[in-house]
Design an enzyme around this catalytic site. Structure first.
Site, short mmCIF file in Angstrom:
data_model
loop_
_atom_site.label_atom_id
_atom_site.label_comp_id
_atom_site.label_asym_id
_atom_site.label_seq_id
_atom_site.Cartn_x
_atom_site.Cartn_y
_atom_site.Cartn_z
N CYS A 3 -9.50 -4.25 -9.97
CA CYS A 3 -9.25 -3.00 -9.47
C CYS A 3 -7.87 -3.13 -8.86
O CYS A 3 -7.26 -2.06 -8.09
CB CYS A 3 -10.06 -2.29 -8.44
N HIS B 29 0.73 -1.33 -0.06
CA HIS B 29 0.05 0.03 -0.07
C HIS B 29 1.02 1.36 0.05
O HIS B 29 0.53 2.36 -0.35
CB HIS B 29 -1.06 -0.01 1.29
N ASN C 254 -3.95 -7.64 -6.34
CA ASN C 254 -2.98 -7.49 -5.39
C ASN C 254 -2.98 -8.37 -4.50
O ASN C 254 -1.98 -9.22 -4.14
CB ASN C 254 -3.11 -6.02 -4.75
N ASP C 255 -4.21 -8.82 -3.95
CA ASP C 255 -4.30 -9.68 -2.74
C ASP C 255 -4.47 -11.21 -3.46
O ASP C 255 -3.86 -12.25 -3.07
CB ASP C 255 -5.50 -9.50 -2.11
N GLU D 298 -10.71 -11.46 -4.25
CA GLU D 298 -9.27 -11.42 -3.83
C GLU D 298 -8.67 -12.60 -3.19
O GLU D 298 -7.50 -12.66 -2.64
CB GLU D 298 -8.70 -10.05 -3.22
C1 PEP Z 1 -6.25 -5.84 -4.39
O1 PEP Z 1 -5.99 -6.63 -3.47
O2 PEP Z 1 -6.27 -5.87 -5.46
C2 PEP Z 1 -7.14 -4.30 -4.00
C3 PEP Z 1 -7.49 -3.65 -5.01
O3 PEP Z 1 -7.04 -4.06 -2.63
P1 PEP Z 1 -5.84 -3.51 -1.72
O4 PEP Z 1 -4.64 -3.24 -2.67
O5 PEP Z 1 -6.49 -2.23 -1.08
O6 PEP Z 1 -5.58 -4.78 -0.86
MG MG Z 2 -7.07 -6.12 -1.50
#
Ligand code: PEP
Ligand code: MG
Length: 581
Positions: free
Chosen positions: A503, A191, A455-456, A432
Site C-alpha cells: 500500500c 505525507h 514508504n516507510d 514497514e
Molecule cells: C507506508 O509507509 O508505505 C504507508 C503506506 O504508510 P504511510 O505512508 O502512511 O506512512
Molecule cells: Mg507508513
C-alpha cells in the site's frame, strides 16, 4: 525563468504565485548606536501591543466559534506578553548590550522556553510551546512579516510556494483556490505529497532556488516534470497545451477499462484497491473503479480538529465507509500518529528523530484509552460491511502480541455489553520496518494478512529520511535490499497461507507495479486517481514478464539497473502512459 524540483503530483496549472513563509524569521544580531536605543525600545513596545491585539482577536474568534474554554487557551499566551521579568530582561539587553530588539527578544524568550521545557513540573513544561508561539508572533511583527495565511480561505486562485507544508496544512487546502503548490523541502513519499496526489493538486517538492520567486508573479507549475516556469512564453504554453491534450486522450482510454478487472493478458488476477484518508473519499474509490480500500489512514480523522473524535464519531465514520463499499473490503489502519503527522489539539513532545520515535503502534500501546476507543469503534463498525484492520509500524512480535491481546480484550468487553461485532474480523499488520520483514514468519502465524508499507520500509531499510529532499536520490524503491525484503515478506505470507498487499506509493507507480506483481504480491493499494493507470498496465502485462523482471531484480546488484529494466518493460507495453513533454 524556470525552477526545478521533484514532481510529486501530476497535472499542470497556471496562475499567480503566493509565497508563504520562507524558513520562518531569520533573526540577526545588529549592534545599535547609542542614538538608536530608545527607538529600538519603541519598536519593541509597538510589536508587543500589536501582538496583544492579534492574540485578542484570535481569542475572540476561537471563543465565538468553539466556546469560551477553547478561547481561554490564549490566556496563557497573553500572560507571556505581560511577564515583567522576561520583558525587563529584554529591555536590559537592548539598552545594556545595545543590541536590536528582535535579537534580544529571541535570545531571552528562547532561554525561558528551554528552561520551561526542561522542568519537572508538567504545568510549567506545557508553557514552553506557548512561549515559543508568542515569541514567533512578536518576531514576525518586529520583522514586518504577515500572519500565517489560512489555506482554507484564500481570496483568489493561486500557486502556493512555501518552505514546507505540513500534511494537515495540505489537507485543509481549498482545491478551487490552490491551483498547485511547491515546497522547498519534502520528497515523493512525504505525507504532504501523498495528500496532494489525493486531492489531485499538481505539486512539486524539493524546489531549488525558490527564493527567486515572488508573490504576484505569473507562473506555470508542471507536476509531471517538477518544474515551475515564471512568465511562460507562448511557445511554452503551446507545448503544455499539447501535453494536456495527450493527457485527455489517455484519460479516455483509462475510462474504457474502469469497470474491468485488474487481470493480466494471461489471466493472472491482481486485487487493486485504493488508499483513503476519510469516509468522504469513498466516492473517489468508486469513481476510479477500485475494488475496495486497502488502506484507510485513520489518523486523518484525528488531525485538524480541536478534540479527538469520540468512539461514537469514529464508529460512524468507519461504519459509513464500510456500508458505502459493501461487500468490498475496507482495511482500516489503526492510528499512525507521529513521524510527520501530529494532532492539533495535543502537544506532542519534540523528538530528535520523530520517525524513529513515539509513532504509530508504539504510541497506541501507551495511549491505551485512545487505542481502546478506536479498536472498539472499528469492531463495532465491522457488522456493517467488510471491515478488516491492521496495525502500523510493527517492529516485532511483542508489539503484535500486545495489540492482538488488546483486540481480544475489547472483543470480550463488547460481548459483555451485548454489542455486536464481526467475530471473524481479519487482523493484519503493515510490514514497514526491516525487522518486521525479517521476522515475517513469526508475524504471519498470528495474522490474516500483511500490507507492505514501502514508504516507510524504504526509509527505514536504507536509512533515508523520507522527507529530506537532500537525500531523495538515495531513496530507491528498486534498491536490491528492498526487492529482497519484499520477496521475503511475500514468501513468509504465502508459506502461512495469508495474502499480502503493498500500500506504499511504490504500488501506485505504473513503472514499479509489474515488479511487485512478479514478486508475488496479491494486492496493490494505491491513491484513487492512480487506480486507472495501474490497472491499464496490469491489463497489458503478462505475468511471466513480471516474474522474469522480479527474477532479474532478485539477482541484480544495482538499483539503477533494476529501475531501467522496470522502465523498459513499462514503456514497451504501455508507451502511451509515458508520453511526456
Ligand atoms: C507506508 O509507509 O508505505 C504507508 C503506506 O504508510 P504511510 O505512508 O502512511 O506512512
Ligand atoms: Mg507508513
Amino acid at each position: 525563468m524556470s525552477f526545478k524540483g521533484i514532481p510529486v503530483s501530476s497535472g499542470v496549472c497556471r496562475g499567480k504565485i503566493l509565497v508563504l513563509d520562507r524558513k520562518g524569521p531569520v533573526v540577526r544580531k545588529r549592534e545599535l548606536a547609542e542614538s538608536e536605543v530608545s527607538e529600538e525600545v519603541n519598536r519593541l513596545e509597538k510589536a508587543l501591543v500589536q501582538t496583544r491585539h492579534q492574540l485578542l482577536e484570535v481569542q475572540r474568534k476561537v471563543s465565538a466559534g468553539m466556546g469560551a474554554s477553547e478561547g481561554s487557551i490564549f490566556d496563557a499566551h497573553l500572560l507571556v506578553l505581560e511577564d515583567r521579568t522576561l520583558l525587563d530582561e529584554v529591555l536590559r539587553m537592548i539598552q545594556g548590550e545595545k543590541t536590536n530588539a528582535e535579537h534580544a527578544f529571541h535570545v531571552v524568550a528562547e532561554r525561558y522556553a528551554t528552561t520551561l521545557a526542561a522542568t519537572q513540573d508538567e504545568y510549567l513544561r506545557e508553557r514552553a510551546p506557548d512561549m515559543r508561539d508568542v515569541a514567533a508572533r512578536v518576531l514576525n511583527n518586529l520583522l514586518g512579516f504577515q500572519d500565517e495565511v489560512d489555506l482554507r480561505h484564500l481570496k483568489e486562485p493561486c500557486i502556493i510556494i512555501s518552505h514546507d507544508l505540513t500534511p494537515s496544512n495540505t489537507a485543509q487546502m481549498d482545491r478551487h483556490h490552490v491551483l498547485g503548490f511547491a515546497t522547498e523541502v519534502g520528497s515523493k513519499t512525504s505525507h504532504t505529497a501523498i495528500m496532494a496526489r489525493h486531492l489531485r493538486i499538481p505539486a512539486v517538492v524539493g524546489l531549488k532556488g525558490a527564493s527567486g520567486l515572488e508573490s504576484g508573479q505569473y507562473a506555470l507549475l508542471d507536476g509531471f516534470n517538477g518544474v515551475i516556469i515564471v512568465n511562460p512564453t507562448d511557445q511554452t504554453l503551446f507545448e503544455y497545451g499539447q501535453l494536456l491534450r495527450k493527457q485527455v486522450t489517455l484519460q479516455e482510454k483509462l475510462r474504457d477499462i474502469l469497470l474491468k478487472p485488474a487481470v493480466t493478458l494471461d489471466g493472472h488476477r491482481v486485487f487493486l484497491s485504493a488508499n483513503i484518508e476519510q469516509e468522504g473519499d469513498v466516492e473517489q474509490v468508486k469513481a476510479n473503479g477500485a475494488e475496495g480500500v486497502g488502506l484507510f489512514r485513520s489518523e486523518y480523522l484525528f488531525i485538524n480538529r480541536d478534540h479527538p473524535p469520540s468512539e461514537e464519531q469514529q464508529f460512524q465514520s468507519y461504519r459509513q465507509t464500510a456500508a458505502a463499499l459493501k461487500p468490498l473490503p475496507v482495511v482500516i489502519r489503526t492510528l499512525d500518529l507521529g513521524g510527520d503527522k501530529f494532532l492539533a489539539h495535543r502537544q506532542m513532545p519534540a523528538e530528535m528523530n520523530p520517525f524513529l520515535g513515539w509513532r504509530a503502534i508504539r504510541f497506541c500501546l501507551q495511549e491505551r484509552d485512545l487505542f481502546r476507543e478506536q479498536l472498539r469503534a472499528i469492531l463495532r463498525a465491522s457488522t456493517e460491511g467488510n471491515i478488516k484492520m491492521m496495525y502500523p509500524m510493527v517492529s516485532g512480535l511483542d508489539e503484535l502480541n500486545q495489540a492482538n491481546a488488546l483486540v481480544e480484550e475489547y472483543k470480550a468487553e463488547l460481548q459483555r455489553e451485548n454489542i455486536p461485532f464481526d467475530v471473524h474480523i481479519e487482523v493484519g499488520a503493515m510490514i514497514e520496518t526491516p525487522s518486521a520483514a525479517l521476522v515475517a514468519d513469526s508475524l504471519a502465524k498470528r495474522l490474516k494478512f500483511f500490507s507492505i508499507g514501502t514508504n516507510d520500509l524504504i526509509q527505514y531499510s536504507l536509512a533515508v529520511d523520507r522527507l529530506n529532499e537532500k537525500i531523495a536520490h538515495l531513496y530507491e524503491p528498486t534498491h536490491p535490499a528492498i526487492v529482497r525484503l519484499i520477496k521475503m515478506t511475500v514468501d513468509a505470507a504465502h508459506r502461512h497461507k495469508i495474502w499480502v498487499s503493498v500500500c506504499g506509493e511504490m504500488a501506485g507507480d505504473p513503472i514499479l507495479a509489474p515488479l511487485l506483481i512478479g514478486l508475488g504480491v496479491d494486492e496493490l493499494s494505491v491513491a484513487p486517481s492512480l487506480v486507472p493507470p495501474v490497472k491499464f498496465i496490469i491489463r497489458r502485462l503478462k505475468v511471466n514478464e513480471a516474474r522474469e523482471l522480479a527474477e532479474f531484480a532478485l539477482n541484480c546488484e544495482s538499483a539503477s539497473e533494476i529501475l531501467t529494466r522496470c522502465q523498459d518493460l513499462a514503456r514497451q507495453i504501455v508507451p502511451s502512459l509515458f508520453e511526456e513533454k
